[in-house]
Design an enzyme around this catalytic site. Sequence first.
Site, PDB file in Angstrom:
ATOM      1  N   GLU A 229       9.568  40.719  18.692  1.00 41.08           N
ATOM      2  CA  GLU A 229       9.123  40.484  17.258  1.00 41.08           C
ATOM      3  C   GLU A 229       7.747  41.060  17.066  1.00 41.08           C
ATOM      4  O   GLU A 229       6.746  40.593  17.829  1.00 41.08           O
ATOM      5  CB  GLU A 229       9.059  39.153  16.635  1.00 41.08           C
ATOM      6  CG  GLU A 229      10.430  38.544  16.510  1.00 41.08           C
ATOM      7  CD  GLU A 229      11.172  39.172  15.536  1.00 41.08           C
ATOM      8  OE1 GLU A 229      10.741  39.103  14.234  1.00 41.08           O
ATOM      9  OE2 GLU A 229      12.291  39.697  15.830  1.00 41.08           O
TER      10      GLU A 229
ATOM     11  N   ARG B 122      21.059  45.088   5.885  1.00 48.39           N
ATOM     12  CA  ARG B 122      21.083  46.167   6.860  1.00 48.39           C
ATOM     13  C   ARG B 122      22.527  46.621   7.479  1.00 48.39           C
ATOM     14  O   ARG B 122      23.228  45.338   8.013  1.00 48.39           O
ATOM     15  CB  ARG B 122      19.989  46.057   8.114  1.00 48.39           C
ATOM     16  CG  ARG B 122      18.729  45.653   7.475  1.00 48.39           C
ATOM     17  CD  ARG B 122      17.818  45.489   8.374  1.00 48.39           C
ATOM     18  NE  ARG B 122      18.160  44.152   9.263  1.00 48.39           N
ATOM     19  CZ  ARG B 122      17.301  43.400  10.114  1.00 48.39           C
ATOM     20  NH1 ARG B 122      16.396  44.230  10.652  1.00 48.39           N
ATOM     21  NH2 ARG B 122      17.846  42.525  10.556  1.00 48.39           N
TER      22      ARG B 122
ATOM     23  N   ARG C 179      20.618  48.431  11.753  1.00 45.53           N
ATOM     24  CA  ARG C 179      20.156  47.334  12.807  1.00 45.53           C
ATOM     25  C   ARG C 179      20.765  47.572  14.071  1.00 45.53           C
ATOM     26  O   ARG C 179      22.151  47.569  13.914  1.00 45.53           O
ATOM     27  CB  ARG C 179      20.488  45.967  12.262  1.00 45.53           C
ATOM     28  CG  ARG C 179      20.002  44.750  13.453  1.00 45.53           C
ATOM     29  CD  ARG C 179      18.484  44.708  13.660  1.00 45.53           C
ATOM     30  NE  ARG C 179      18.103  43.340  14.230  1.00 45.53           N
ATOM     31  CZ  ARG C 179      18.301  43.039  15.404  1.00 45.53           C
ATOM     32  NH1 ARG C 179      19.099  43.814  16.336  1.00 45.53           N
ATOM     33  NH2 ARG C 179      18.045  41.909  15.796  1.00 45.53           N
TER      34      ARG C 179
ATOM     35  N   ASP D 292      17.950  42.535  20.920  1.00 44.94           N
ATOM     36  CA  ASP D 292      16.985  41.946  20.048  1.00 44.94           C
ATOM     37  C   ASP D 292      15.726  42.436  20.639  1.00 44.94           C
ATOM     38  O   ASP D 292      15.437  42.131  21.903  1.00 44.94           O
ATOM     39  CB  ASP D 292      17.064  40.423  20.004  1.00 44.94           C
ATOM     40  CG  ASP D 292      16.704  39.840  18.627  1.00 44.94           C
ATOM     41  OD1 ASP D 292      16.045  40.561  17.902  1.00 44.94           O
ATOM     42  OD2 ASP D 292      16.621  38.516  18.703  1.00 44.94           O
TER      43      ASP D 292
END
Length: 270
Positions: A155, A195, A147, A152
């Site tokens: 999504e 992750r 990750r 971020d």
Amino acid sequence: MTEQRPGANSVVHSFYPTVILLSLLLTGGFFTANSIFNKHFRQYKSAKDIPEALFKKQWLYGKVTAVGDGDNFHFFHTPGGVLGGWGSLRSVPKLQVVANDASTEVPQSGSWWQKLFNNKVSNYKQHFMSLHVPYRGRRSLPTISVRLCGVDAPERAHFGKDAQPFSDEAMNWLRYKILGQRVWIKPLAVDQYGRCIARVERWSWYKGWQNISIEMLKEGLGVVYEGKVNAEFDNQENIYRYEEAISKNAKRGLWSMRKFESPGAFKKRT
């Protein structure tokens, strides 16, 4: 009367110390070789295999074999590179080459500088989706799920939920950038999904070392990670926030939208 050989005992007495010395040398050599192998050439096949002592201190070298989302990928660890026997004594997974079929590309309007700097949403979407990904990813390999730290990405559609705008564009850009490439990762932590949260660097002869998380922020394809848990920046948070501010002010990528909901807010709402 039995005749005794005067040199027999001296030969026997000198033989035993030699055997003991050779045994100690062989044993010591074995443990030294094993220690060197474990430290420099042992392959890690999942995040849980990485020793705690390595986190936030050492880098791992390997190949990206698949990209699962806009901010995560699968990493095949090749410790030592060529010196570790990879490509000769130890095999590295090969990815299927994908031909660049111009007929399937997303139509684009305007010149190249308009596609890069025009603040219209459609132009940005066309640009990122038209990037040719030269390889097809491979799953079911002994890889570390990684990750990207500090960012971020929007999504994608999961569990019946709608996808966020620019989620496909972020994933296609990440595939274009690192799929099939050799990268260095610096493990920072392991998240709740198992992750490895890592700083990821790639060398380019044109641009030098590139922090993939920061490059994503520069393109306007992600935001600085908002959560308090698993927030890792490897002492570069100021740089992350600076690059995000620059992209936001220039209305690049997802910042070109009039209304934008951060991935963190989107996950809380849905």
